[in-house]
Write a protein that holds these residues in place. Structure first.
Motif, short mmCIF file in Angstrom:
data_model
loop_
_atom_site.label_atom_id
_atom_site.label_comp_id
_atom_site.label_asym_id
_atom_site.label_seq_id
_atom_site.Cartn_x
_atom_site.Cartn_y
_atom_site.Cartn_z
N ILE A 168 0.85 -1.19 0.00
CA ILE A 168 0.00 0.00 0.00
C ILE A 168 0.89 1.25 0.00
O ILE A 168 0.64 2.20 -0.75
CB ILE A 168 -0.95 0.00 1.22
CG1 ILE A 168 -1.95 -1.16 1.13
CG2 ILE A 168 -1.69 1.35 1.34
CD1 ILE A 168 -2.79 -1.34 2.37
N TYR A 169 1.92 1.23 0.84
CA TYR A 169 2.88 2.35 0.90
C TYR A 169 3.53 2.56 -0.46
O TYR A 169 3.62 3.69 -0.96
CB TYR A 169 3.93 2.08 1.97
CG TYR A 169 5.15 2.95 1.86
CD1 TYR A 169 5.07 4.33 2.08
CD2 TYR A 169 6.39 2.40 1.51
CE1 TYR A 169 6.21 5.14 1.97
CE2 TYR A 169 7.52 3.19 1.39
CZ TYR A 169 7.42 4.56 1.62
OH TYR A 169 8.53 5.36 1.50
N GLN A 170 3.97 1.48 -1.09
CA GLN A 170 4.60 1.57 -2.40
C GLN A 170 3.66 2.19 -3.43
O GLN A 170 4.07 2.99 -4.27
CB GLN A 170 5.05 0.19 -2.87
CG GLN A 170 6.27 -0.35 -2.13
CD GLN A 170 6.59 -1.78 -2.51
OE1 GLN A 170 5.91 -2.39 -3.34
NE2 GLN A 170 7.61 -2.34 -1.89
N LYS A 201 -1.06 10.17 6.83
CA LYS A 201 -2.36 10.77 7.16
C LYS A 201 -3.50 9.77 6.96
O LYS A 201 -4.41 9.67 7.79
CB LYS A 201 -2.58 12.00 6.28
CG LYS A 201 -3.82 12.81 6.63
CD LYS A 201 -3.90 14.06 5.75
CE LYS A 201 -5.11 14.90 6.11
NZ LYS A 201 -5.20 16.11 5.26
N ASP A 202 -3.46 9.02 5.86
CA ASP A 202 -4.53 8.07 5.54
C ASP A 202 -4.43 6.77 6.33
O ASP A 202 -5.45 6.15 6.65
CB ASP A 202 -4.51 7.74 4.05
CG ASP A 202 -4.84 8.96 3.18
OD1 ASP A 202 -5.35 9.95 3.73
OD2 ASP A 202 -4.56 8.91 1.97
N TYR A 203 -3.20 6.36 6.63
CA TYR A 203 -2.97 5.09 7.34
C TYR A 203 -1.98 5.29 8.49
O TYR A 203 -0.85 4.80 8.46
CB TYR A 203 -2.41 4.04 6.38
CG TYR A 203 -3.33 3.63 5.27
CD1 TYR A 203 -4.29 2.64 5.46
CD2 TYR A 203 -3.24 4.22 4.00
CE1 TYR A 203 -5.15 2.24 4.43
CE2 TYR A 203 -4.08 3.83 2.97
CZ TYR A 203 -5.03 2.85 3.19
OH TYR A 203 -5.87 2.46 2.17
N ASP A 254 -1.68 4.07 11.50
CA ASP A 254 -1.15 2.87 12.15
C ASP A 254 -0.21 2.11 11.23
O ASP A 254 0.77 1.52 11.68
CB ASP A 254 -2.29 1.97 12.63
CG ASP A 254 -2.93 2.47 13.92
OD1 ASP A 254 -2.20 2.54 14.92
OD2 ASP A 254 -4.12 2.82 13.90
N PHE A 255 -0.50 2.12 9.94
CA PHE A 255 0.41 1.48 8.98
C PHE A 255 1.75 2.21 8.97
O PHE A 255 2.82 1.59 8.93
CB PHE A 255 -0.20 1.52 7.57
CG PHE A 255 -1.39 0.62 7.37
CD1 PHE A 255 -1.91 -0.12 8.42
CD2 PHE A 255 -2.00 0.52 6.12
CE1 PHE A 255 -3.02 -0.96 8.23
CE2 PHE A 255 -3.10 -0.30 5.92
CZ PHE A 255 -3.61 -1.03 6.98
N PHE A 256 1.67 3.55 8.98
CA PHE A 256 2.90 4.36 8.98
C PHE A 256 3.74 4.07 10.22
O PHE A 256 4.96 3.94 10.15
CB PHE A 256 2.54 5.85 8.92
CG PHE A 256 3.74 6.75 8.84
CD1 PHE A 256 4.33 7.05 7.62
CD2 PHE A 256 4.29 7.30 9.99
CE1 PHE A 256 5.45 7.87 7.55
CE2 PHE A 256 5.40 8.11 9.94
CZ PHE A 256 5.99 8.41 8.71
N LYS A 257 3.09 3.99 11.37
CA LYS A 257 3.80 3.71 12.63
C LYS A 257 4.53 2.36 12.55
O LYS A 257 5.66 2.22 13.03
CB LYS A 257 2.83 3.72 13.81
CG LYS A 257 2.26 5.09 14.13
CD LYS A 257 1.17 4.97 15.20
CE LYS A 257 0.43 6.27 15.38
NZ LYS A 257 -0.71 6.14 16.32
N ALA A 308 0.78 11.34 11.72
CA ALA A 308 0.40 9.97 12.09
C ALA A 308 -0.01 9.86 13.55
O ALA A 308 -0.92 9.09 13.91
CB ALA A 308 1.55 9.01 11.79
N THR A 309 0.64 10.63 14.41
CA THR A 309 0.34 10.56 15.85
C THR A 309 -0.77 11.54 16.25
O THR A 309 -1.21 11.53 17.40
CB THR A 309 1.60 10.89 16.67
OG1 THR A 309 2.11 12.17 16.27
CG2 THR A 309 2.67 9.83 16.47
#
Length: 306
Positions: A65-67, A92-94, A96-99, A157-158
């Motif tokens: 998804i990040y890619q 911003k959109d994900y 928890d994924f970013f973390k 993200a936070t």
């Protein structure tokens, strides 16, 4: 025959990803994923040996998804800026994924962190297209840009700071351009300083050369009987020390006798016909020439044959 399953592996990974998006990676367990799917835990363990396998498959899905965000960002007219914005949009959109991907307790250096990013090479390539830097220069430049971009993404993200899309675009655009301008200014200044240093050094070397000429004239006039004189020996030692020091800072003697005449290095003051010498060959040197860092300080004064 194994019993057919209603749910494919991809369905279970999607469900696990949905759980992570809502509640974080620690929320993944068989019961929670089964609830997301609306089934028992049986299909999960039919497709995966254990929950760790499912977690790893989910992280791989998150990376994809990040890619996709970064690839989309690279399609913008200014791809380097677009990928920076995509990095923040992903946060911003994900969040928890970013973390999971970028805010873990890895304790690695910033450079290693950037290299760990599976989009890192593509980001550096797009950055080099924007700045015109070589790989090493771009890595140094990108480290500064990344620290800023990652800082914004982490705050997003936070939920520490709420940026609008317009604010994010303005910040990243201004940063990228100003840092490129500053970097170019720094390089230009360093180049100018280096040029000024070389001009000053050449001026000093030009003033030293007549002293060396006098040393050489004096030493060439020494007779065989005078060679063992302590004064002559001392003068030879001083002369050798001067020449060694000059060589160490980049001053080189221009080769002359036996070499083909080169107007970039030699100054012909006499011409002679000599059947034994080749065409345009230097047969005698009247005054030594010198270079400093590949730049001619003084041309050799020579006699050229044929």
């Amino acid at each position: 025959m194994p019993r057919a399953t209603k749910f494919l592996k991809e369905d279970i990974i999607e469900a696990a990803s949905a759980v992570v998006k809502k509640e974080g990676l620690s929320a993944i367990n068989a019961r929670r994923v089964a609830k997301e799917l609306g089934c028992s835990v049986q299909p999960i363990f039919y497709q995966f040996e254990n929950m760790e396998d499912l977690k790893q498959a989910t992280i791989l899905h998150i990376q994809k998804i990040y890619q996709s965000y970064m690839i989309e960002g690279s399609k913008e007219e200014l791809a380097y800026r677009g990928m920076g914005l995509a990095y923040i949009r992903f946060a911003k959109d994900y969040p928890d994924f970013f973390k999971i991907l970028f805010m873990g307790d890895s304790k690695i250096s910033p450079t290693e962190f950037i290299e760990k990013d599976n989009m890192g090479n593509q980001i550096l390539e797009k950055g080099a297209e924007f700045t015109g830097y070589d790989r090493t220069e771009q890595e140094a430049f990108h480290l500064k840009v990344w620290i800023f971009t990652h800082g914004i993404a982490s705050m997003v993200a936070t939920g520490t700071v709420a940026f609008t899309d317009e604010q994010i675009e303005e910040l990243t655009d201004r940063l990228t351009r100003q840092m490129a301008e500053f970097d170019n200014f720094r390089k230009r200044t360093e180049k100018e300083k280096s040029a000024m240093y070389e001009v000053g050094a050449k001026d000093i070397i030009e003033k030293i050369l007549p002293v060396i000429d006098n040393f050489e004239r004096g030493l060439s006039a020494v007779t065989e009987e005078q060679k063992d004189d302590s004064f002559v020996t001392g003068m030879e030692m001083v002369y050798k020390q001067i020449m060694t020091t000059l060589d160490g800072v980049g001053v080189k003697v221009i080769e002359a006798v036996g070499q083909e005449f080169n107007p970039d290095l030699h100054n012909a003051v006499m011409h002679v016909e000599d059947e034994e010498a080749g065409e345009n060959i230097i047969v005698e040197e009247f005054q030594k020439g010198y270079t400093y860092r590949d730049s001619v300080v003084r041309h050799s004064m020579v006699k050229v044959a044929n």
